[in-house]
Design a protein around this motif. Sequence first.
Motif, PDB file in Angstrom:
ATOM      1  N   MET A   1       0.840  -1.194   0.000  1.00  0.00           N
ATOM      2  CA  MET A   1       0.000   0.000   0.000  1.00  0.00           C
ATOM      3  C   MET A   1       0.877   1.246   0.000  1.00  0.00           C
ATOM      4  N   LEU A   2       0.445   2.260  -0.750  1.00  0.00           N
ATOM      5  CA  LEU A   2       1.199   3.509  -0.808  1.00  0.00           C
ATOM      6  C   LEU A   2       0.214   4.679  -0.778  1.00  0.00           C
ATOM      7  N   THR A   3       0.573   5.735  -0.042  1.00  0.00           N
ATOM      8  CA  THR A   3      -0.265   6.933  -0.008  1.00  0.00           C
ATOM      9  C   THR A   3       0.375   8.027  -0.855  1.00  0.00           C
ATOM     10  N   VAL A   4      -0.383   8.518  -1.825  1.00  0.00           N
ATOM     11  CA  VAL A   4       0.087   9.602  -2.693  1.00  0.00           C
ATOM     12  C   VAL A   4      -0.986  10.683  -2.719  1.00  0.00           C
ATOM     13  N   ASN A   5      -0.621  11.891  -2.346  1.00  0.00           N
ATOM     14  CA  ASN A   5      -1.562  13.014  -2.321  1.00  0.00           C
ATOM     15  C   ASN A   5      -2.846  12.667  -1.561  1.00  0.00           C
ATOM     16  N   GLY A   6      -2.710  12.021  -0.426  1.00  0.00           N
ATOM     17  CA  GLY A   6      -3.860  11.731   0.425  1.00  0.00           C
ATOM     18  C   GLY A   6      -4.663  10.505   0.032  1.00  0.00           C
ATOM     19  N   HIS A   7      -4.318   9.878  -1.110  1.00  0.00           N
ATOM     20  CA  HIS A   7      -5.037   8.663  -1.509  1.00  0.00           C
ATOM     21  C   HIS A   7      -4.149   7.442  -1.276  1.00  0.00           C
ATOM     22  N   THR A   8      -4.713   6.422  -0.609  1.00  0.00           N
ATOM     23  CA  THR A   8      -3.947   5.200  -0.352  1.00  0.00           C
ATOM     24  C   THR A   8      -4.436   4.087  -1.259  1.00  0.00           C
TER      25      THR A   8
ATOM     26  N   MET B   1       2.072  -0.108 -11.571  1.00  0.00           N
ATOM     27  CA  MET B   1       0.609  -0.004 -11.550  1.00  0.00           C
ATOM     28  C   MET B   1       0.231   0.532 -10.170  1.00  0.00           C
ATOM     29  N   PHE B   2      -0.564   1.590 -10.146  1.00  0.00           N
ATOM     30  CA  PHE B   2      -0.993   2.178  -8.872  1.00  0.00           C
ATOM     31  C   PHE B   2      -2.510   2.283  -8.883  1.00  0.00           C
ATOM     32  N   LYS B   3      -3.142   1.699  -7.864  1.00  0.00           N
ATOM     33  CA  LYS B   3      -4.613   1.692  -7.806  1.00  0.00           C
ATOM     34  C   LYS B   3      -5.104   3.053  -7.343  1.00  0.00           C
ATOM     35  N   ARG B   4      -5.760   3.776  -8.238  1.00  0.00           N
ATOM     36  CA  ARG B   4      -6.228   5.122  -7.936  1.00  0.00           C
ATOM     37  C   ARG B   4      -7.601   5.108  -7.279  1.00  0.00           C
ATOM     38  N   GLU B   5      -8.127   6.301  -7.007  1.00  0.00           N
ATOM     39  CA  GLU B   5      -9.433   6.439  -6.377  1.00  0.00           C
ATOM     40  C   GLU B   5     -10.517   5.854  -7.295  1.00  0.00           C
ATOM     41  N   LYS B   6     -11.641   5.436  -6.701  1.00  0.00           N
ATOM     42  CA  LYS B   6     -12.748   4.865  -7.475  1.00  0.00           C
ATOM     43  C   LYS B   6     -13.218   5.870  -8.519  1.00  0.00           C
ATOM     44  N   GLY B   7     -13.441   5.403  -9.748  1.00  0.00           N
ATOM     45  CA  GLY B   7     -13.923   6.303 -10.794  1.00  0.00           C
ATOM     46  C   GLY B   7     -12.796   6.836 -11.674  1.00  0.00           C
ATOM     47  N   TYR B   8     -11.539   6.571 -11.303  1.00  0.00           N
ATOM     48  CA  TYR B   8     -10.414   7.071 -12.111  1.00  0.00           C
ATOM     49  C   TYR B   8     -10.462   6.459 -13.507  1.00  0.00           C
ATOM     50  N   ASP B   9     -10.683   5.148 -13.568  1.00  0.00           N
ATOM     51  CA  ASP B   9     -10.839   4.449 -14.850  1.00  0.00           C
ATOM     52  C   ASP B   9     -11.587   3.141 -14.574  1.00  0.00           C
ATOM     53  N   PRO B  10     -12.914   3.267 -14.320  1.00  0.00           N
ATOM     54  CA  PRO B  10     -13.697   2.109 -13.865  1.00  0.00           C
ATOM     55  C   PRO B  10     -13.604   0.890 -14.781  1.00  0.00           C
ATOM     56  N   GLU B  11     -13.510   1.111 -16.108  1.00  0.00           N
ATOM     57  CA  GLU B  11     -13.456  -0.050 -17.028  1.00  0.00           C
ATOM     58  C   GLU B  11     -12.156  -0.828 -16.865  1.00  0.00           C
TER      59      GLU B  11
ATOM     60  N   CYS C   1      -2.919  -5.319 -23.070  1.00  0.00           N
ATOM     61  CA  CYS C   1      -2.276  -6.594 -22.754  1.00  0.00           C
ATOM     62  C   CYS C   1      -2.676  -7.082 -21.358  1.00  0.00           C
ATOM     63  N   HIS C   2      -2.689  -6.180 -20.390  1.00  0.00           N
ATOM     64  CA  HIS C   2      -3.021  -6.600 -19.024  1.00  0.00           C
ATOM     65  C   HIS C   2      -4.498  -6.970 -18.854  1.00  0.00           C
ATOM     66  N   ALA C   3      -5.346  -6.596 -19.821  1.00  0.00           N
ATOM     67  CA  ALA C   3      -6.764  -6.980 -19.749  1.00  0.00           C
ATOM     68  C   ALA C   3      -6.889  -8.501 -19.777  1.00  0.00           C
ATOM     69  N   GLY C   4      -5.885  -9.183 -20.333  1.00  0.00           N
ATOM     70  CA  GLY C   4      -5.934 -10.642 -20.434  1.00  0.00           C
ATOM     71  C   GLY C   4      -5.381 -11.359 -19.214  1.00  0.00           C
ATOM     72  N   ALA C   5      -5.023 -10.639 -18.172  1.00  0.00           N
ATOM     73  CA  ALA C   5      -4.433 -11.287 -16.980  1.00  0.00           C
ATOM     74  C   ALA C   5      -5.487 -12.100 -16.235  1.00  0.00           C
ATOM     75  N   PRO C   6      -5.093 -13.234 -15.660  1.00  0.00           N
ATOM     76  CA  PRO C   6      -6.073 -14.065 -14.939  1.00  0.00           C
ATOM     77  C   PRO C   6      -6.629 -13.373 -13.693  1.00  0.00           C
ATOM     78  N   GLY C   7      -7.851 -13.741 -13.307  1.00  0.00           N
ATOM     79  CA  GLY C   7      -8.449 -13.197 -12.081  1.00  0.00           C
ATOM     80  C   GLY C   7      -9.252 -11.924 -12.304  1.00  0.00           C
ATOM     81  N   GLY C   8      -9.176 -11.361 -13.536  1.00  0.00           N
ATOM     82  CA  GLY C   8      -9.967 -10.171 -13.848  1.00  0.00           C
ATOM     83  C   GLY C   8      -9.493  -8.905 -13.150  1.00  0.00           C
ATOM     84  N   ASP C   9      -8.291  -8.917 -12.574  1.00  0.00           N
ATOM     85  CA  ASP C   9      -7.786  -7.737 -11.860  1.00  0.00           C
ATOM     86  C   ASP C   9      -6.727  -6.977 -12.649  1.00  0.00           C
ATOM     87  N   MET C  10      -6.423  -7.474 -13.858  1.00  0.00           N
ATOM     88  CA  MET C  10      -5.402  -6.911 -14.745  1.00  0.00           C
ATOM     89  C   MET C  10      -3.979  -7.163 -14.242  1.00  0.00           C
TER      90      MET C  10
END
Length: 185
Positions: free
Chosen positions: A77-84, A118-128, A167-176
């Motif tokens: 986990m990493l916090t950047v600009n208040g988002h973890t 890869m950094f998981k951003r806030e919800k809505g950043y790129d929902p697809e 390319c990462h859309a094909g990763a197993p588990g549906g998490d990219m």
Amino acid sequence: MKKIGLITLGLAIVAITATTGGAMAGPPFGNPADVEDGNHLWTHMAKARLVGKNSLHAMPYETPPPHGSFVESLDGMLTVNGHTGVVIVKKNFGKRGETTKQQVADHPDKYMTSVTVMFKREKGYDPENKDWFWAKYGADGKLLKNPKGMALAGRVAKGAEKGCIACHAGAPGGDMVYIHDRYAQ
Ligand code: HEC
């Protein structure tokens, strides 16, 4: 005076176009805001010792293309600009068929060619695309560019047939994520 006024107006329009371009129309990555986010991310990763001179190192392992012949992955986990969020940092090393695992383990800094993140951003950043922010840096922490001169930071390259997201859309588990499903919901 009139001329100066016009120039100022012109610059203001350029500035507005540049800032709105990131989230709205325009390319989905490589905008000034994406570059700023990418640079911020590097600073925070360096503080957390995930990258940079004082980085922690894991044992390198061999991977298929397109990343390095050997890579090291670290995540947490990493916090950047208040988002973890989850960050997955992958250091890529050496030339396929030329570099050995021992060389990389002994001198990681000498053989490092790039760092892909890869950094998981806030919800809505790129929902697809599971809200991942993508970035590719040189070993020195500077963002790399694609052949069109666009910085590899942001939603790279959303909508294109090739690139991080396609390319990462094909990763197993549906998490990219390819290497594990630790963060799959
Ligand atoms: C042609 C397919 C492909 C492209 C393009 C690609 N990757 Fe990957 N990536 C992989 C594969 C396969 C793995 C797992 C093997 C490995 O560790 O190298 C991986 C692993 C990773 C990982 C470790 C987490 C995971 O998913 O396993 C990160 C971080 C990463 N890539 C970032 C990026 C970024 C950023 C870009 C774009 C600049 C990118 N990748 C482009 C195929 C790709």
